[in-house]
Design an enzyme around this catalytic site. Structure first.
Site, PDB file in Angstrom:
ATOM      1  N   LYS A  30      23.916 -14.849   3.310  1.00  0.00           N
ATOM      2  CA  LYS A  30      23.943 -13.398   3.500  1.00  0.00           C
ATOM      3  C   LYS A  30      25.090 -12.898   4.361  1.00  0.00           C
ATOM      4  CE  LYS A  30      19.028 -12.573   3.086  1.00  0.00           C
ATOM      5  NZ  LYS A  30      17.832 -12.195   3.841  1.00  0.00           N
ATOM      6  N   GLY A  51      23.902 -25.156  11.416  1.00  0.00           N
ATOM      7  CA  GLY A  51      22.929 -26.081  10.837  1.00  0.00           C
ATOM      8  C   GLY A  51      23.220 -26.539   9.416  1.00  0.00           C
ATOM      9  N   ARG A  71      21.187 -36.107  18.568  1.00  0.00           N
ATOM     10  CA  ARG A  71      21.417 -35.361  19.810  1.00  0.00           C
ATOM     11  C   ARG A  71      21.315 -36.282  21.030  1.00  0.00           C
ATOM     12  NH1 ARG A  71      18.866 -29.382  18.302  1.00  0.00           N
ATOM     13  NH2 ARG A  71      20.906 -28.623  17.641  1.00  0.00           N
ATOM     14  N   GLY A 107      22.906 -21.572  16.899  1.00  0.00           N
ATOM     15  CA  GLY A 107      23.105 -20.218  17.432  1.00  0.00           C
ATOM     16  C   GLY A 107      24.314 -20.111  18.340  1.00  0.00           C
TER      17      GLY A 107
HETATM   18  P1  AMP Z   1      23.335 -19.673   5.889  1.00  0.00           P
HETATM   19  O1  AMP Z   1      22.117 -20.150   6.588  1.00  0.00           O
HETATM   20  O2  AMP Z   1      23.569 -18.207   5.994  1.00  0.00           O
HETATM   21  O3  AMP Z   1      24.571 -20.493   6.226  1.00  0.00           O
HETATM   22  O4  AMP Z   1      23.058 -19.865   4.328  1.00  0.00           O
HETATM   23  C1  AMP Z   1      22.889 -21.137   3.763  1.00  0.00           C
HETATM   24  C2  AMP Z   1      22.127 -20.989   2.483  1.00  0.00           C
HETATM   25  O5  AMP Z   1      22.869 -20.200   1.584  1.00  0.00           O
HETATM   26  C3  AMP Z   1      21.883 -22.301   1.784  1.00  0.00           C
HETATM   27  O6  AMP Z   1      20.508 -22.519   1.753  1.00  0.00           O
HETATM   28  C4  AMP Z   1      22.443 -22.084   0.388  1.00  0.00           C
HETATM   29  O7  AMP Z   1      21.611 -22.606  -0.629  1.00  0.00           O
HETATM   30  C5  AMP Z   1      22.505 -20.584   0.284  1.00  0.00           C
HETATM   31  N1  AMP Z   1      23.479 -20.146  -0.714  1.00  0.00           N
HETATM   32  C6  AMP Z   1      24.788 -20.372  -0.706  1.00  0.00           C
HETATM   33  N2  AMP Z   1      25.363 -19.843  -1.807  1.00  0.00           N
HETATM   34  C7  AMP Z   1      24.382 -19.259  -2.542  1.00  0.00           C
HETATM   35  C8  AMP Z   1      24.352 -18.542  -3.773  1.00  0.00           C
HETATM   36  N3  AMP Z   1      25.465 -18.329  -4.487  1.00  0.00           N
HETATM   37  N4  AMP Z   1      23.159 -18.083  -4.201  1.00  0.00           N
HETATM   38  C9  AMP Z   1      22.047 -18.303  -3.485  1.00  0.00           C
HETATM   39  N5  AMP Z   1      22.006 -18.967  -2.314  1.00  0.00           N
HETATM   40  C10 AMP Z   1      23.166 -19.445  -1.847  1.00  0.00           C
END
Ligand code: AMP
Length: 398
Positions: free
Chosen positions: A198, A355, A38, A378
């Site tokens: 999610k 991130g 950064r 964010g």
């Molecule tokens: P996010 O912060 O919403 O972008 O989510 C990122 C996280 O999603 C990472 O830590 C990944 O390990 C997790 N992730 C991605 N695909 C899967 C999956 N099929 N099952 C469990 N965790 C997952």
């Protein structure tokens, strides 16, 4: 998009006191800066203003202190910045009041001064008008170079823009340029790749994207919720089954907007959530009931590559699988490398952010080959959600 913003091209900074909002929110361990990315990003703006004879007064926050907390002082960050820039960066132990005013009064043209963490004052996050006035006393103009804090209407990120002539710094300008090319006036067709754990954290984002892009690839844990909603057995995979109706609504909205939804057609399944857990690829009709989907399968990867080949512009947020654990990084790494190749061949404009996405692209060794990688978390997500960012709005030409 950029032409509607005032930039450093619109002002003569010589002899002026320039309040420069930057992102100095760097990772620290035992009082030392562990990653200077950064600092490297903001140094060109600082060098330019200083080189043109402006007095550079840095405003920034670090962490989430509740009041003054020496552990979240910007002093070590100012020292690290001085090293990165190869120039002295002085430090004042407060961002307002006598201490700050004296430090600013002692500056000569071209000097660089870093003021203490703005969040040591609770008025910063409240965008308190009296606090904005105190900050405004220290400068002649305000330059915002912190896109990553632009989703917050705080005193130093937004309030000052109403008090002083306001300009975008070079880092902000580059970010707005890149983001404009990706979603506001992109070369079509546009593809978005959205992954991550999610659906619940990305509903607004998905809804905004389906009305803007031509194809939307959904991967990662969030794809499981969509597959479940369509009646696919997903065993013990991570999913938010209660959001099945939401997932179906997003698919309907995409259909209505002529946006192709590209979901996995096969999946890599394991029985333990751990690195190197034995795994196997299955078609969607054969996911074992005791298994967990941890990555997209080979046929899905081939489809994603083909979809990238059909696109002129790519926006990417979120990994396609549990990329922190080998071999479940395979889908993410393969798609990232493919997008990087297309970008290098000048067939694709590729913009990625958030991130985990930056970490995943670094892991694939291709972050440098994308057209633009945003390190904002964010703010990048809110931009993808189509929300106006207060710290950007205030820079628009009125
Ligand atoms: P996010 O912060 O919403 O972008 O989510 C990122 C996280 O999603 C990472 O830590 C990944 O390990 C997790 N992730 C991605 N695909 C899967 C999956 N099929 N099952 C469990 N965790 C997952």
């Amino acid at each position: 998009m950029t032409q509607t913003f005032r930039t450093l091209d619109d002002v003569d900074v010589k002899g002026k006191r320039v309040l420069l909002r930057v992102d100095l929110n760097v990772p620290m361990e035992n009082g030392r800066v562990t990653d200077t990315t950064r600092l490297e990003r903001v140094s060109p703006t600082i060098a330019e203003i200083s080189g043109k004879g402006g007095k550079v007064i840095l405003l920034a926050h670090l962490g989430r202190p509740k009041g003054r907390d020496p552990k979240e002082s910007l002093k070590p960050v100012a020292d690290a910045l001085s090293q990165v820039m190869g120039k002295p960066v002085r430090f004042a132990e407060d961002c307002v009041g006598d201490v700050a005013q004296k430090a600013v009064a002692a500056m000569k043209d071209g000097d660089i001064l870093c003021l203490e963490n703005t969040r040591f004052h609770k008025e910063e996050e409240k965008n308190d008008p009296a606090f904005v006035d105190e900050l405004a006393k220290l400068g002649d103009i305000w330059v915002n170079d912190a896109f990553s804090a632009a989703h917050r209407a705080h005193a130093s990120t937004e309030g000052l823009g109403h008090k002083l002539p306001a300009y975008a710094g070079r880092t902000m300008q580059a970010e707005l340029d890149a983001l404009g090319k990706a979603l506001e006036s992109p070369t079509k067709p546009v593809i978005a790749i959205i992954g991550g754990a999610k659906v619940s954290t990305k509903i607004d984002l998905l809804q905004n994207l389906v009305s803007k892009v031509d194809a939307l690839v959904i991967g990662g844990g969030m794809a499981n919720t969509f597959l479940h909603a369509q009646g696919v057995g997903i065993g013990k995979s991570l999913a938010e089954k209660e959001l099945a109706a939401t997932a179906l609504r997003i698919i309907e909205k995409a259909d209505a907007a002529n946006c192709a939804i590209i979901l996995p057609v096969d999946a890599v399944v394991a029985y333990h959530f751990s690195a190197n857990a034995p795994s196997h690829a299955y078609g969607l009709d054969a996911i074992p009931v005791e298994g967990m989907i941890l990555d997209v399968g080979p046929q899905s990867i081939a489809r994603i590559h083909a979809a990238i080949d059909d696109a002129a512009t790519l926006v990417w947020n979120g990994p396609l699988g549990a990329f922190e654990m080998t071999p479940f990084d395979h889908g993410t790494v393969a798609a990232a490398r493919h997008a990087a190749e297309r970008t290098k061949a000048r067939k694709l404009v590729s913009v990625a952010g958030g991130g985990d996405t930056v970490a995943a692209l670094n892991q694939a060794g291709v972050a440098g080959d994308f057209t633009y990688v945003s390190t904002a978390g964010g703010a990048f997500l809110e931009w993808m959600e189509g929300k106006p960012l207060p710290g950007v709005q205030v820079l628009r030409n009125r």
